[in-house]
Design a protein around this motif. Sequence first.
Motif, PDB file in Angstrom:
ATOM      1  N   UNK B 174      33.468 -16.394 -23.090  1.00 12.42           N
ATOM      2  CA  UNK B 174      34.870 -17.148 -22.958  1.00 12.42           C
ATOM      3  C   UNK B 174      35.069 -17.414 -21.596  1.00 12.42           C
ATOM      4  N   UNK B 175      34.738 -16.494 -20.567  1.00 10.64           N
ATOM      5  CA  UNK B 175      34.922 -16.772 -19.145  1.00 10.64           C
ATOM      6  C   UNK B 175      33.716 -17.745 -18.529  1.00 10.64           C
ATOM      7  N   UNK B 176      32.647 -17.705 -19.078  1.00 12.73           N
ATOM      8  CA  UNK B 176      31.534 -18.612 -18.858  1.00 12.73           C
ATOM      9  C   UNK B 176      31.844 -19.816 -18.938  1.00 12.73           C
ATOM     10  N   UNK B 177      32.525 -20.300 -20.347  1.00 12.91           N
ATOM     11  CA  UNK B 177      32.833 -21.558 -20.614  1.00 12.91           C
ATOM     12  C   UNK B 177      34.067 -22.074 -19.833  1.00 12.91           C
ATOM     13  N   UNK B 178      34.906 -21.145 -19.430  1.00 13.57           N
ATOM     14  CA  UNK B 178      36.018 -21.557 -18.896  1.00 13.57           C
ATOM     15  C   UNK B 178      35.584 -21.970 -17.408  1.00 13.57           C
ATOM     16  N   UNK B 179      34.688 -21.341 -16.790  1.00 18.20           N
ATOM     17  CA  UNK B 179      34.089 -21.708 -15.407  1.00 18.20           C
ATOM     18  C   UNK B 179      33.167 -22.783 -15.613  1.00 18.20           C
ATOM     19  N   UNK B 180      32.329 -23.134 -16.717  1.00 21.52           N
ATOM     20  CA  UNK B 180      31.920 -24.419 -16.922  1.00 21.52           C
ATOM     21  C   UNK B 180      32.903 -25.598 -16.980  1.00 21.52           C
ATOM     22  N   UNK B 181      34.076 -25.355 -17.685  1.00 18.33           N
ATOM     23  CA  UNK B 181      35.075 -26.329 -17.941  1.00 18.33           C
ATOM     24  C   UNK B 181      35.559 -26.744 -16.666  1.00 18.33           C
ATOM     25  N   UNK B 182      35.999 -25.823 -15.938  1.00 19.64           N
ATOM     26  CA  UNK B 182      36.631 -25.916 -14.551  1.00 19.64           C
ATOM     27  C   UNK B 182      35.743 -26.700 -13.607  1.00 19.64           C
ATOM     28  N   UNK B 183      34.323 -26.526 -13.643  1.00 18.58           N
ATOM     29  CA  UNK B 183      33.341 -27.092 -12.840  1.00 18.58           C
ATOM     30  C   UNK B 183      33.215 -28.697 -13.472  1.00 18.58           C
ATOM     31  N   UNK B 184      33.415 -28.781 -14.787  1.00 19.95           N
ATOM     32  CA  UNK B 184      33.002 -30.086 -15.205  1.00 19.95           C
ATOM     33  C   UNK B 184      34.270 -31.028 -14.813  1.00 19.95           C
ATOM     34  N   UNK B 185      35.692 -30.486 -15.237  1.00 20.02           N
ATOM     35  CA  UNK B 185      36.989 -31.078 -14.654  1.00 20.02           C
ATOM     36  C   UNK B 185      36.745 -31.437 -13.091  1.00 20.02           C
ATOM     37  N   UNK B 186      36.362 -30.632 -12.304  1.00 15.88           N
ATOM     38  CA  UNK B 186      36.509 -30.747 -11.049  1.00 15.88           C
ATOM     39  C   UNK B 186      35.655 -31.724 -10.357  1.00 15.88           C
ATOM     40  N   UNK B 187      34.259 -31.801 -11.328  1.00 18.71           N
ATOM     41  CA  UNK B 187      33.469 -32.867 -10.945  1.00 18.71           C
ATOM     42  C   UNK B 187      33.696 -34.176 -11.498  1.00 18.71           C
TER      43      UNK B 187
END
Lengths: 167, 207
Positions: B174-187
């Motif tokens: 869950x945390x990993x996917x949230x981090x990936x999502x944040x990275x995606x949205x930010x980029x």
Amino acid sequence: MKSREKEFLDLIETHKGIIHKISKMYMDAEDDQQDLTQEIIYQLWKSFDSFQQQSRFSTWMYRVALNTALVFFKKEKRKLAVTDMMPEHIATEDNVAAAKELQLAHFYKAVQKLERIEKALVFLHLENYSHKEIGENLGISEGNARTKLSRAKDKLKELIKQQGYEF
Amino acid sequence: MNFDDIKSAWSNDNDDNVVVPSSVDQLKTLQLPVEKLRSNMKIEFYVQLFSLILIGFLPRYTYFAPVLIIPFYVVYFVAVAISVYYFFKFHLFYKQLNTATLRSKDRLYALYYEAKLSIEMYKSYAYTLIPFALLEMAMHMASRQDSKMKAVFQAAVTNQAIAITMVSVFLAMLLLLMAITTFWVNSYYGKYMKQIGKVLEEFKEAA
């Protein structure tokens, strides 16, 4: 062509000097200036329905054009092709027109280093807007417009001097 | 030189290089951060819609234990309902971007804060969907007859240590996917948000 569109384009043609000056103040590279010009005309057209005939077209145009320039960003991949905006032929000639052109070139070069809001202040000042009108246009108080404009002018003066031009 | 000289030169500045198009259809735009946000939002909407539809057919093209089909669709429809709610919100913002004009400073402020808010809303939408995605994935894995996962799931029912490990893995994912999502949205959106932030900062300083 629809009459509304024609009316709009005719008005733009008459007042294109405003767009020209704003584009030159906000963008240094010629390609970016052209992009900004396009964007301003597009935004003006998009807002044209909101233009109230009782106010002057130019007054309304200043507002939309400046707001567009304030939020316009140059293309990232384009490398800064800023050439020294002082063509040699200007510097060597000494007639009045050439002198004016040289002054303007120094001005445009220096103005690039100002903040976006400062550019807007200087622009409106050069267009003979009062402090009150400048404040109204930028959503700040008259006193604030006066102070900020004075600071922007000092900064500009300093920048022009740094270019080795007497001010 | 002084400011009067500049004013005089300024008023005589030649505007011949401004080419006014012969028709407004010739105008191209995509240079404002809000316009770019709008275009990215549109692309993402179609991708997400397509993905949601595709997930709905998952039990049809992969094996799903009959007992898990109803739970799968319960979870799926909750996710769809959440998506519909967010899509509606995004649609309102998208429409607003389309009709927004830069005719006043107030409008400009409102538009930019709205953009910021929408990105945050988009992040929360993505975070909300992650547990649903993981649940669907877990159900899919538990369905496979030959899967070792099935044995693990069964063991977890009686063995506390395995159950804790599974929950921990779930949370880590869950945390990993949230981090990936944040990275995606930010980029994908961050660049434009940064530009927007810069403009807002300047406005704030000037006010």
